[in-house]
Design a protein around this motif. Structure first.
Motif, PDB file in Angstrom:
ATOM      1  N   SER A  46      28.017  31.698  51.148  1.00 41.38           N
ATOM      2  CA  SER A  46      28.608  32.912  51.699  1.00 41.38           C
ATOM      3  C   SER A  46      27.817  34.131  51.235  1.00 41.38           C
ATOM      4  O   SER A  46      27.403  34.213  50.084  1.00 41.38           O
ATOM      5  CB  SER A  46      30.051  33.007  51.233  1.00 41.38           C
ATOM      6  OG  SER A  46      30.525  34.311  51.410  1.00 41.38           O
ATOM      7  N   ALA A  65      34.609  36.660  52.298  1.00 38.68           N
ATOM      8  CA  ALA A  65      33.803  35.635  51.636  1.00 38.68           C
ATOM      9  C   ALA A  65      34.697  34.508  51.112  1.00 38.68           C
ATOM     10  O   ALA A  65      34.365  33.323  51.256  1.00 38.68           O
ATOM     11  CB  ALA A  65      33.007  36.253  50.500  1.00 38.68           C
ATOM     12  N   TYR A 122      28.028  31.887  46.390  1.00 38.31           N
ATOM     13  CA  TYR A 122      28.274  33.222  46.924  1.00 38.31           C
ATOM     14  C   TYR A 122      27.148  34.149  46.507  1.00 38.31           C
ATOM     15  O   TYR A 122      26.810  34.223  45.329  1.00 38.31           O
ATOM     16  CB  TYR A 122      29.588  33.785  46.378  1.00 38.31           C
ATOM     17  CG  TYR A 122      30.794  33.079  46.935  1.00 38.31           C
ATOM     18  CD1 TYR A 122      31.479  33.577  48.036  1.00 38.31           C
ATOM     19  CD2 TYR A 122      31.246  31.896  46.368  1.00 38.31           C
ATOM     20  CE1 TYR A 122      32.575  32.925  48.562  1.00 38.31           C
ATOM     21  CE2 TYR A 122      32.348  31.224  46.883  1.00 38.31           C
ATOM     22  CZ  TYR A 122      33.007  31.747  47.981  1.00 38.31           C
ATOM     23  OH  TYR A 122      34.082  31.100  48.504  1.00 38.31           O
ATOM     24  N   MET A 126      26.347  38.010  46.427  1.00 38.55           N
ATOM     25  CA  MET A 126      27.071  39.272  46.614  1.00 38.55           C
ATOM     26  C   MET A 126      26.180  40.456  46.279  1.00 38.55           C
ATOM     27  O   MET A 126      25.645  40.549  45.185  1.00 38.55           O
ATOM     28  CB  MET A 126      28.290  39.305  45.700  1.00 38.55           C
ATOM     29  CG  MET A 126      29.200  38.116  45.891  1.00 38.55           C
ATOM     30  SD  MET A 126      30.653  38.287  44.862  1.00 38.55           S
ATOM     31  CE  MET A 126      31.657  37.006  45.607  1.00 38.55           C
ATOM     32  N   LYS A 164      32.285  27.050  41.352  1.00 41.91           N
ATOM     33  CA  LYS A 164      31.456  27.770  42.313  1.00 41.91           C
ATOM     34  C   LYS A 164      30.363  28.568  41.587  1.00 41.91           C
ATOM     35  O   LYS A 164      30.517  28.908  40.420  1.00 41.91           O
ATOM     36  CB  LYS A 164      32.324  28.690  43.141  1.00 41.91           C
ATOM     37  CG  LYS A 164      33.449  27.904  43.826  1.00 41.91           C
ATOM     38  CD  LYS A 164      34.184  28.694  44.850  1.00 41.91           C
ATOM     39  CE  LYS A 164      35.363  27.951  45.425  1.00 41.91           C
ATOM     40  NZ  LYS A 164      35.020  27.008  46.486  1.00 41.91           N
ATOM     41  N   LEU A 198      28.081  32.022  41.538  1.00 39.81           N
ATOM     42  CA  LEU A 198      28.115  33.380  42.072  1.00 39.81           C
ATOM     43  C   LEU A 198      26.864  34.129  41.647  1.00 39.81           C
ATOM     44  O   LEU A 198      26.569  34.245  40.457  1.00 39.81           O
ATOM     45  CB  LEU A 198      29.362  34.103  41.567  1.00 39.81           C
ATOM     46  CG  LEU A 198      30.655  33.386  41.969  1.00 39.81           C
ATOM     47  CD1 LEU A 198      31.343  32.803  40.762  1.00 39.81           C
ATOM     48  CD2 LEU A 198      31.556  34.299  42.745  1.00 39.81           C
TER      49      LEU A 198
END
Ligand SMILES: Nc1ncnc2c1ncn2[C@@H]1O[C@H](COP(=O)(O)OP(=O)(O)OP(=O)(O)O)[C@@H](O)[C@H]1O
Ligand SMILES: [Mg+2]
Lengths: 294, 257
Positions: free
Chosen positions: B76, B151, B159, B161, B188, B190
């Motif tokens: 994402s 998201a 992810y 970002m 996850k 990030l």
């Protein structure tokens, strides 16, 4: 019956252009219609030169092809040369238009062609050019062409709706999802080229440009939901066609001019209405504040 | 464990000037990873190149050991908030729903499950009361949370970002970092572009320090040092004093010039 055909023609153009106009406005490309209206000239001239006819089909192909060329040029200047969107539009269409003029002057010895005869159609003449199928009266030819265009455009938009909305609102996110932003830009522009060219022939350039930007802009003022914006824009386009037609009849003036004026009025009224609403809301809040403070 | 992101000689050049140059790294899975560097150091460009939004001039990247195309629906991307026109006629719900299209395909109707995911995502960023609000009527911090919710609705494994903390107040920033930590705890990964040197050590376990080229990459304890930060941020006064104060908190001796 003539009233009916003229209003129907205008409404068909209004519906198709209003749908596309909503996307164009949100992409800050509302003036693309204006650009395409000029940029199609070289395509038309070349198509005419090759086919030696003024039949609309080859002309349409030529026009649509130069419509794609101008889209490509705009894309190129904007993305590769890093020119602003409006500057890219301006430079691309004037360039193509100039080529068209040069071509006309080159060919003018042996062709009988000027831009007016292909591009600047007159809506009042629509009912004169009729189509018959198997000997039966089937209505004006333009109504059939425009009806087909409307079906093509609305199906294309429905089929690709989410992609078009995503690439309009957030191209980076769309692209991260694997959607090709450039591809859908061309898809939309192909639709705009087709619509502009077909509509020019029946209602003239001014009205097409007014239809592309006006109703969508008015709808944008009144709603914050894109789907509603589409419906509202179509509604404004059709109502402007009806009101404009009767205004023209009443004043014995130009139909296209009257419709374009109504489109402008709709926008003005919506704008004033929004300002009024804002003021009302502010004074309401102030009153409430005052009451609670007492 | 498979690496989350690896880049090989990744290079992006705009108009003859390289924005990122020969970036080569392999990042771990299941961590909150900071990408830091001064303005114009190529942080956004790096994320875009990894996501295929910009075609790199040289090099390539792999996600979870695979090509981007094969894992797209597990990744994402959260763009910089200023990158979209918030006057677009849409509601908060509409924007978050876009996150579902990613996994759902672009034709299918949204199912009950999708609706549940959208509501849950909004709830996680405390935006439930604003579900039907027009996006043009949101504050900057609320817009940022809408992007985060979109998201979350994608339910990805990785992810990326771009500056999720810009323009949010301290309380929201804390709420967001807690959210990111709970996502990390679910396994996850990030990757977060960040500006504030003061909070960087608390937020990130791993860091990428960028200044067009890769200055350093590794666990925060190893790369968040005076030398590396000076090299990353150059010698400008404000950043140097920032580095100084951050490092003082870390009990590093620092001499004034
Ligand atoms: N579309 C573009 N065209 C040309 N140059 C660009 C483009 N985007 C970025 N650049 C340049 O590339 C460099 C890196 O930009 P990038 O946006 O990746 O930096 P950043 O680290 O995200 O900066 P910031 O902290 O300001 O967000 C900058 O020098 C910028 O001017
Ligand atoms: Mg950036």
């Amino acid at each position: 019956m003539i009233d009916f055909w003229i209003i129907l023609t205008a409404s068909l153009v209004a519906t198709t252009t209003a749908i596309l106009g909503c996307f164009l406005i949100m992409r800050k490309m509302a003036m693309i219609g204006d650009a395409i209206s000029h940029a199609v000239l070289p395509g038309i001239v070349i198509a005419y030169y090759i086919s030696h006819s003024r039949a609309s089909f080859p002309i349409l192909i030529g026009a649509a092809a130069s419509g794609m060329v101008v889209t490509y040029l705009i894309q190129f200047f904007h993305q590769k040369v890093k020119l602003q969107q409006d500057a890219s539009i301006g430079i691309s269409y004037t360039f193509l238009f100039a080529i068209g003029i040069i071509l006309i002057s080159l060919f003018s010895g042996n062709v009988d062609l000027d831009q007016d005869c292909v591009l600047y159609g007159e809506i009042a003449y629509v009912p004169l050019d009729n189509l018959s199928i198997g000997g039966l009266y089937a209505g004006p030819r333009q109504v059939w062409i425009l009806g087909t265009t409307l079906i093509i455009i609305s199906t294309s938009v429905i089929v690709a709706y989410r992609k078009l909305v995503l690439t309009t609102f957030d191209p980076a996110f769309a692209s991260a999802m694997g959607i090709s932003v450039v591809l859908w830009q061309y898809y939309l522009m192909a639709g705009v080229s087709l619509t502009t060219v077909v509509s020019f022939e029946s209602v003239g350039a001014v009205l097409v440009i007014a239809f592309l930007s006006g109703p969508a802009a008015t709808a944008f003022l009144l709603t914050k939901d894109f789907k509603k914006m589409l419906y509202l824009a179509v509604g404004f386009g059709i109502s402007a066609s009806i009101l404009g037609y009767y205004t023209a009849v009443w004043l014995a003036g130009s139909i296209a001019g009257a419709i374009a004026t109504i489109i402008g009025l709709q926008f003005a009224i919506a704008f004033i209405y929004i300002q009024f609403l804002k003021k009302a809301r502010i004074s309401e809040t102030l009153e409430n504040k005052a009451l609670t403070e007492v | 464990m498979k690496p989350s992101v690896e880049t090989h000689n990744l290079t992006v050049i705009y108009d003859k000037k390289p924005a990122i140059w020969n970036i080569d790294f392999t990042l771990p899975t299941g961590k909150i990873i900071g990408i830091m560097g001064p303005n114009g150091s190529g942080k956004s460009t790096l994320l875009k190149a990894i996501m295929g939004i910009i075609e790199p001039n040289i090099g390539y990247s792999k996600l979870f050991d695979q090509d981007l195309e094969d894992v797209r629906n597990k990744v994402s991307y959260v763009p910089q908030r200023q990158s979209v026109d918030w006057d677009f006629p849409a509601s908060v719900w509409d924007v978050v729903a876009m996150g579902r299209y990613a996994t759902k395909g672009l034709f299918k109707r949204l199912s009950k499950e999708d609706h549940r995911m959208i509501e849950e995502s909004l709830n996680k960023v405390n935006m439930t009361p604003f579900t039907n609000r027009q996006i043009s009527q949101l504050s900057g911090g609320q817009q940022q949370r809408v992007f985060l919710a979109r998201a979350l609705a994608q339910n990805a494994d990785l992810y990326l970002m771009d500056e999720p903390f810009v323009g949010v107040d301290a309380a929201t920033e804390q709420a967001i970092i807690n959210l990111l930590k709970s996502m990390r705890d679910e396994g996850k990964t990030l990757l977060v572009v960040h500006h504030d040197l003061h909070t960087a050590q608390d937020y990130f376990e791993h860091m990428v320090l960028l200044n067009s080229r890769l200055v350093a990459e590794g666990p925060t304890s190893e790369v968040f040092t005076k030398d590396i930060l000076t090299e990353t941020y150059g010698g400008t006064l404000t950043t140097l004093s920032k580095v100084a104060s951050v490092l003082q908190e870390k009990d590093f001796p620092m001499r004034h010039k």
